[in-house]
Motif scaffolding. Structure first.
Motif, PDB file in Angstrom:
ATOM      1  N   ALA A  78       0.957  -1.186   0.193  1.00 37.94           N
ATOM      2  CA  ALA A  78       0.120   0.132   0.426  1.00 37.94           C
ATOM      3  C   ALA A  78       1.276   1.397   0.122  1.00 37.94           C
ATOM      4  N   ILE A  79       2.373   0.938   0.608  1.00 37.62           N
ATOM      5  CA  ILE A  79       3.138   2.317   0.637  1.00 37.62           C
ATOM      6  C   ILE A  79       3.422   2.024  -1.118  1.00 37.62           C
ATOM      7  N   GLU A  80       3.825   1.326  -1.179  1.00 34.84           N
ATOM      8  CA  GLU A  80       4.531   1.735  -2.768  1.00 34.84           C
ATOM      9  C   GLU A  80       3.167   2.148  -3.544  1.00 34.84           C
ATOM     10  N   GLU A  81       2.066   1.885  -3.392  1.00 34.58           N
ATOM     11  CA  GLU A  81       1.415   2.507  -4.118  1.00 34.58           C
ATOM     12  C   GLU A  81       1.201   3.239  -4.480  1.00 34.58           C
ATOM     13  N   ALA A  82       0.860   3.973  -2.834  1.00 35.45           N
ATOM     14  CA  ALA A  82       0.752   5.318  -2.780  1.00 35.45           C
ATOM     15  C   ALA A  82       1.282   6.544  -2.734  1.00 35.45           C
ATOM     16  N   LEU A  83       3.628   5.780  -2.772  1.00 35.85           N
ATOM     17  CA  LEU A  83       4.373   6.901  -3.498  1.00 35.85           C
ATOM     18  C   LEU A  83       3.911   7.366  -4.692  1.00 35.85           C
ATOM     19  N   ASP A  87      -2.311  11.711  -6.484  1.00 38.61           N
ATOM     20  CA  ASP A  87      -3.109  11.750  -5.372  1.00 38.61           C
ATOM     21  C   ASP A  87      -2.679  11.459  -4.064  1.00 38.61           C
ATOM     22  N   ALA A  88      -1.897  12.055  -3.902  1.00 39.97           N
ATOM     23  CA  ALA A  88      -1.067  12.182  -1.925  1.00 39.97           C
ATOM     24  C   ALA A  88      -2.249  12.176  -0.818  1.00 39.97           C
ATOM     25  N   ALA A  89      -3.287  12.900  -1.259  1.00 41.54           N
ATOM     26  CA  ALA A  89      -3.949  12.787   0.395  1.00 41.54           C
ATOM     27  C   ALA A  89      -4.433  11.138  -0.163  1.00 41.54           C
ATOM     28  N   ASP A  90      -5.062  10.434  -1.216  1.00 45.22           N
ATOM     29  CA  ASP A  90      -6.118   9.755  -1.109  1.00 45.22           C
ATOM     30  C   ASP A  90      -4.924   8.424  -1.150  1.00 45.22           C
ATOM     31  N   GLY A  91      -3.149   8.477  -1.619  1.00 43.99           N
ATOM     32  CA  GLY A  91      -2.312   7.671  -1.340  1.00 43.99           C
ATOM     33  C   GLY A  91      -1.931   7.336   0.260  1.00 43.99           C
ATOM     34  N   LEU A  92      -2.478   8.355   1.375  1.00 45.97           N
ATOM     35  CA  LEU A  92      -2.099   8.155   2.570  1.00 45.97           C
ATOM     36  C   LEU A  92      -3.638   7.599   3.691  1.00 45.97           C
ATOM     37  N   PHE A  93      -3.994   7.517   3.087  1.00 40.73           N
ATOM     38  CA  PHE A  93      -5.793   7.293   3.641  1.00 40.73           C
ATOM     39  C   PHE A  93      -5.784   5.511   3.179  1.00 40.73           C
ATOM     40  N   ASN A  94      -5.524   5.681   1.770  1.00 45.02           N
ATOM     41  CA  ASN A  94      -4.869   4.093   1.312  1.00 45.02           C
ATOM     42  C   ASN A  94      -4.188   3.366   1.568  1.00 45.02           C
ATOM     43  N   VAL A  95      -2.955   3.724   2.644  1.00 42.74           N
ATOM     44  CA  VAL A  95      -2.368   3.302   3.631  1.00 42.74           C
ATOM     45  C   VAL A  95      -2.916   2.696   5.396  1.00 42.74           C
ATOM     46  N   SER A 130       6.867   6.795   5.128  1.00 42.14           N
ATOM     47  CA  SER A 130       6.880   7.579   4.396  1.00 42.14           C
ATOM     48  C   SER A 130       5.620   8.236   4.128  1.00 42.14           C
ATOM     49  N   VAL A 131       4.502   7.971   5.457  1.00 38.97           N
ATOM     50  CA  VAL A 131       3.328   9.126   5.929  1.00 38.97           C
ATOM     51  C   VAL A 131       3.835  10.474   6.051  1.00 38.97           C
ATOM     52  N   ALA A 132       5.428  10.559   6.147  1.00 39.70           N
ATOM     53  CA  ALA A 132       5.838  12.257   6.166  1.00 39.70           C
ATOM     54  C   ALA A 132       5.699  12.465   4.642  1.00 39.70           C
ATOM     55  N   VAL A 133       6.318  11.706   3.810  1.00 36.63           N
ATOM     56  CA  VAL A 133       6.287  12.115   2.654  1.00 36.63           C
ATOM     57  C   VAL A 133       4.993  12.527   1.938  1.00 36.63           C
ATOM     58  N   LEU A 134       4.220  11.364   2.127  1.00 44.85           N
ATOM     59  CA  LEU A 134       2.645  12.084   1.712  1.00 44.85           C
ATOM     60  C   LEU A 134       1.543  12.921   2.278  1.00 44.85           C
ATOM     61  N   GLY A 140       1.399  19.903  -0.369  1.00 43.07           N
ATOM     62  CA  GLY A 140       1.969  21.334  -1.472  1.00 43.07           C
ATOM     63  C   GLY A 140       1.107  20.978  -2.709  1.00 43.07           C
ATOM     64  N   GLN A 141       0.435  19.612  -2.383  1.00 40.90           N
ATOM     65  CA  GLN A 141      -0.996  19.788  -3.967  1.00 40.90           C
ATOM     66  C   GLN A 141      -1.854  20.477  -3.676  1.00 40.90           C
ATOM     67  N   GLY A 142      -2.184  21.074  -1.979  1.00 37.59           N
ATOM     68  CA  GLY A 142      -3.145  21.819  -1.055  1.00 37.59           C
ATOM     69  C   GLY A 142      -4.749  20.630  -0.813  1.00 37.59           C
ATOM     70  N   THR A 143      -4.304  19.760  -1.103  1.00 39.87           N
ATOM     71  CA  THR A 143      -5.510  18.814  -0.744  1.00 39.87           C
ATOM     72  C   THR A 143      -5.065  18.014   0.896  1.00 39.87           C
ATOM     73  N   LEU A 144      -4.194  18.395   1.611  1.00 39.36           N
ATOM     74  CA  LEU A 144      -4.248  17.892   3.424  1.00 39.36           C
ATOM     75  C   LEU A 144      -4.187  19.354   3.667  1.00 39.36           C
ATOM     76  N   ARG A 145      -4.045  19.826   5.449  1.00 37.81           N
ATOM     77  CA  ARG A 145      -4.511  20.534   5.888  1.00 37.81           C
ATOM     78  C   ARG A 145      -2.865  21.059   5.957  1.00 37.81           C
ATOM     79  N   SER A 146      -2.297  22.279   5.676  1.00 39.27           N
ATOM     80  CA  SER A 146      -1.638  23.299   5.676  1.00 39.27           C
ATOM     81  C   SER A 146      -0.477  23.057   7.453  1.00 39.27           C
ATOM     82  N   ASP A 147      -1.219  23.465   8.221  1.00 41.69           N
ATOM     83  CA  ASP A 147      -1.409  23.226   9.840  1.00 41.69           C
ATOM     84  C   ASP A 147      -0.966  21.813  10.437  1.00 41.69           C
ATOM     85  N   ILE A 148      -1.339  20.797   9.512  1.00 42.48           N
ATOM     86  CA  ILE A 148      -1.057  19.131  10.530  1.00 42.48           C
ATOM     87  C   ILE A 148       0.102  19.418  10.167  1.00 42.48           C
TER      88      ILE A 148
END
Length: 210
Positions: A78-83, A87-95, A130-134, A140-148
Protein backbone atom coordinates in the motif's frame (compact mmCIF):
# COMPACT_ATOMS: atom_id res chain seq x y z
CA UNK A 1 16.39 -7.38 18.25
CA UNK A 2 16.14 -10.86 16.71
CA UNK A 3 17.62 -11.93 13.41
CA UNK A 4 14.20 -12.21 11.79
CA UNK A 5 13.32 -8.54 12.29
CA UNK A 6 16.83 -7.37 11.50
CA UNK A 7 16.63 -9.18 8.17
CA UNK A 8 19.77 -11.29 8.60
CA UNK A 9 19.83 -14.31 6.28
CA UNK A 10 18.76 -17.64 7.75
CA UNK A 11 19.50 -21.19 6.62
CA UNK A 12 16.61 -22.81 4.76
CA UNK A 13 15.69 -25.10 7.67
CA UNK A 14 15.91 -22.23 10.17
CA UNK A 15 13.78 -20.04 7.91
CA UNK A 16 11.13 -22.77 7.75
CA UNK A 17 11.10 -23.03 11.53
CA UNK A 18 10.77 -19.27 11.90
CA UNK A 19 7.87 -19.26 9.46
CA UNK A 20 6.15 -22.08 11.37
CA UNK A 21 6.66 -20.29 14.69
CA UNK A 22 5.31 -16.97 13.44
CA UNK A 23 2.33 -18.66 11.79
CA UNK A 24 1.60 -20.57 15.00
CA UNK A 25 1.98 -17.40 17.07
CA UNK A 26 -0.59 -15.54 14.98
CA UNK A 27 -2.99 -18.48 15.26
CA UNK A 28 -2.50 -18.86 19.01
CA UNK A 29 -2.81 -15.16 19.77
CA UNK A 30 -5.96 -14.97 17.66
CA UNK A 31 -7.56 -18.03 19.25
CA UNK A 32 -6.34 -17.74 22.86
CA UNK A 33 -5.68 -14.05 23.42
CA UNK A 34 -2.55 -11.99 24.15
CA UNK A 35 -1.47 -14.01 27.22
CA UNK A 36 -0.88 -17.30 25.42
CA UNK A 37 2.30 -19.04 26.73
CA UNK A 38 5.29 -19.47 24.44
CA UNK A 39 5.23 -23.21 25.19
CA UNK A 40 1.79 -23.41 23.57
CA UNK A 41 3.08 -21.59 20.50
CA UNK A 42 6.05 -23.98 20.22
CA UNK A 43 3.78 -27.03 20.45
CA UNK A 44 1.41 -25.57 17.83
CA UNK A 45 4.38 -24.87 15.53
CA UNK A 46 5.66 -28.41 15.96
CA UNK A 47 9.06 -27.28 17.26
CA UNK A 48 10.80 -27.59 20.59
CA UNK A 49 11.11 -24.71 23.04
CA UNK A 50 14.86 -24.54 22.32
CA UNK A 51 14.15 -23.87 18.63
CA UNK A 52 11.70 -21.11 19.51
CA UNK A 53 14.11 -19.41 21.94
CA UNK A 54 17.00 -19.79 19.51
CA UNK A 55 15.15 -17.41 17.19
CA UNK A 56 13.13 -15.32 19.66
CA UNK A 57 14.46 -14.40 23.09
CA UNK A 58 11.01 -13.68 24.50
CA UNK A 59 7.39 -13.04 23.63
CA UNK A 60 8.07 -9.43 22.68
CA UNK A 61 10.54 -10.42 19.99
CA UNK A 62 8.13 -12.99 18.59
CA UNK A 63 5.25 -10.51 18.56
CA UNK A 64 7.44 -7.92 16.85
CA UNK A 65 8.42 -10.41 14.16
CA UNK A 66 4.80 -11.41 13.57
CA UNK A 67 3.68 -7.79 13.29
CA UNK A 68 6.64 -7.01 11.06
CA UNK A 69 5.67 -9.81 8.68
CA UNK A 70 2.04 -8.73 8.47
CA UNK A 71 2.98 -5.12 7.85
CA UNK A 72 5.37 -6.25 5.14
CA UNK A 73 2.69 -8.34 3.47
CA UNK A 74 -0.21 -5.91 3.70
CA UNK A 75 1.04 -2.37 4.38
CA UNK A 76 4.28 -2.18 2.40
CA UNK A 77 2.48 -2.74 -0.95
CA UNK A 78 0.00 0.00 0.00
CA UNK A 79 2.91 2.34 0.73
CA UNK A 80 4.50 1.63 -2.66
CA UNK A 81 1.20 2.31 -4.43
CA UNK A 82 0.63 5.46 -2.39
CA UNK A 83 4.04 6.90 -3.21
CA UNK A 84 3.32 6.29 -6.91
CA UNK A 85 -0.19 7.79 -6.66
CA UNK A 86 -0.38 11.34 -8.07
CA UNK A 87 -2.98 12.17 -5.39
CA UNK A 88 -0.98 12.12 -2.16
CA UNK A 89 -4.02 12.49 0.12
CA UNK A 90 -5.72 9.46 -1.44
CA UNK A 91 -2.46 7.53 -1.11
CA UNK A 92 -2.10 8.52 2.54
CA UNK A 93 -5.54 7.25 3.46
CA UNK A 94 -5.03 4.04 1.52
CA UNK A 95 -1.97 3.42 3.71
CA UNK A 96 -3.93 4.25 6.87
CA UNK A 97 -6.67 1.83 5.83
CA UNK A 98 -4.13 -0.94 5.21
CA UNK A 99 -2.54 -0.26 8.62
CA UNK A 100 -5.90 -0.35 10.36
CA UNK A 101 -6.78 -3.61 8.63
CA UNK A 102 -3.67 -5.20 10.14
CA UNK A 103 -4.36 -3.63 13.55
CA UNK A 104 -7.87 -5.10 13.54
CA UNK A 105 -6.88 -8.57 12.36
CA UNK A 106 -3.93 -8.71 14.77
CA UNK A 107 -5.64 -7.09 17.78
CA UNK A 108 -4.36 -9.75 20.17
CA UNK A 109 -0.81 -9.31 18.90
CA UNK A 110 -1.07 -5.59 19.61
CA UNK A 111 -2.55 -6.40 23.01
CA UNK A 112 0.50 -8.49 23.85
CA UNK A 113 2.75 -5.42 23.49
CA UNK A 114 0.38 -2.76 24.83
CA UNK A 115 2.26 0.05 26.50
CA UNK A 116 5.65 -0.95 25.07
CA UNK A 117 6.20 2.01 22.76
CA UNK A 118 9.84 1.25 22.16
CA UNK A 119 8.99 -2.21 20.87
CA UNK A 120 7.04 -0.77 17.94
CA UNK A 121 9.85 1.56 16.82
CA UNK A 122 11.47 -1.12 14.69
CA UNK A 123 8.31 -1.76 12.67
CA UNK A 124 7.11 1.80 12.21
CA UNK A 125 10.24 3.65 11.05
CA UNK A 126 9.75 3.16 7.30
CA UNK A 127 6.00 3.64 7.65
CA UNK A 128 6.37 6.98 9.42
CA UNK A 129 8.92 8.17 6.86
CA UNK A 130 6.54 7.34 4.02
CA UNK A 131 3.61 8.99 5.79
CA UNK A 132 5.74 12.12 6.20
CA UNK A 133 6.45 12.16 2.47
CA UNK A 134 2.75 11.76 1.66
CA UNK A 135 1.75 14.48 4.13
CA UNK A 136 4.25 16.91 2.61
CA UNK A 137 3.10 16.12 -0.91
CA UNK A 138 -0.55 16.47 0.03
CA UNK A 139 0.09 19.84 1.63
CA UNK A 140 1.99 20.93 -1.46
CA UNK A 141 -0.94 19.82 -3.62
CA UNK A 142 -3.35 21.73 -1.40
CA UNK A 143 -5.41 18.65 -0.49
CA UNK A 144 -4.21 18.29 3.12
CA UNK A 145 -4.33 21.05 5.71
CA UNK A 146 -1.11 23.03 5.87
CA UNK A 147 -1.30 23.36 9.67
CA UNK A 148 -1.14 19.60 10.27
CA UNK A 149 2.29 18.48 11.50
CA UNK A 150 3.82 15.00 11.58
CA UNK A 151 3.48 15.07 15.35
CA UNK A 152 -0.26 15.60 14.87
CA UNK A 153 -0.45 12.78 12.36
CA UNK A 154 1.53 10.31 14.50
CA UNK A 155 -0.81 11.00 17.41
CA UNK A 156 -3.84 10.59 15.16
CA UNK A 157 -2.47 7.24 13.95
CA UNK A 158 -1.91 6.14 17.55
CA UNK A 159 -5.48 7.17 18.40
CA UNK A 160 -6.83 5.22 15.44
CA UNK A 161 -4.87 2.09 16.36
CA UNK A 162 -6.32 2.44 19.87
CA UNK A 163 -9.76 2.07 18.30
CA UNK A 164 -9.18 -1.69 18.03
CA UNK A 165 -9.66 -1.91 21.81
CA UNK A 166 -13.24 -0.70 21.38
CA UNK A 167 -14.33 -3.16 18.69
CA UNK A 168 -14.43 -6.86 17.95
CA UNK A 169 -11.18 -8.26 16.56
CA UNK A 170 -11.34 -8.45 12.78
CA UNK A 171 -14.12 -5.88 12.61
CA UNK A 172 -14.05 -2.98 10.14
CA UNK A 173 -15.57 -0.61 12.72
CA UNK A 174 -12.36 1.43 12.35
CA UNK A 175 -13.60 2.77 8.99
CA UNK A 176 -15.83 5.39 10.61
CA UNK A 177 -13.07 6.89 12.85
CA UNK A 178 -10.71 6.89 9.85
CA UNK A 179 -13.34 8.77 7.83
CA UNK A 180 -13.69 11.30 10.64
CA UNK A 181 -9.92 11.86 10.68
CA UNK A 182 -9.96 12.23 6.90
CA UNK A 183 -12.68 14.89 7.19
CA UNK A 184 -10.55 16.70 9.76
CA UNK A 185 -7.26 16.90 7.87
CA UNK A 186 -8.33 17.31 4.25
CA UNK A 187 -8.73 20.87 3.02
CA UNK A 188 -12.12 19.89 1.59
CA UNK A 189 -14.43 17.34 3.15
CA UNK A 190 -15.00 14.35 0.85
CA UNK A 191 -18.47 14.06 -0.68
CA UNK A 192 -19.49 10.76 0.89
CA UNK A 193 -21.53 9.62 3.88
CA UNK A 194 -19.74 8.37 6.97
CA UNK A 195 -19.40 4.58 7.19
CA UNK A 196 -21.98 2.87 9.44
CA UNK A 197 -21.41 3.12 13.18
CA UNK A 198 -20.73 -0.18 14.96
CA UNK A 199 -21.87 -0.68 18.57
CA UNK A 200 -19.27 -0.78 21.32
CA UNK A 201 -18.56 -4.24 22.75
CA UNK A 202 -19.81 -4.64 26.31
CA UNK A 203 -16.38 -4.41 27.93
CA UNK A 204 -15.46 -1.26 26.02
CA UNK A 205 -18.81 0.32 26.91
CA UNK A 206 -18.25 -0.47 30.57
CA UNK A 207 -14.79 1.09 30.40
CA UNK A 208 -16.20 4.30 28.91
CA UNK A 209 -18.79 4.54 31.67
CA UNK A 210 -16.08 4.03 34.25
Amino acid sequence: MNRVVEGRPLRADAARNVDKIITAARHCFRERGPDVPLQTIAVTAGVGPATLFRNFADKEELVLAALHRQLGLLVDPAIEEALANPDAADGLFNVIEALMGVASEEANLLGAVAGRRGLLTGITGDLIESVAVLLGRGQGQGTLRSDISMTDLIRLLAMLIGVVDTMEAGSDAWRRPVALVEDAIRTERPHRPLPPQAPLPGTAFDAVLG
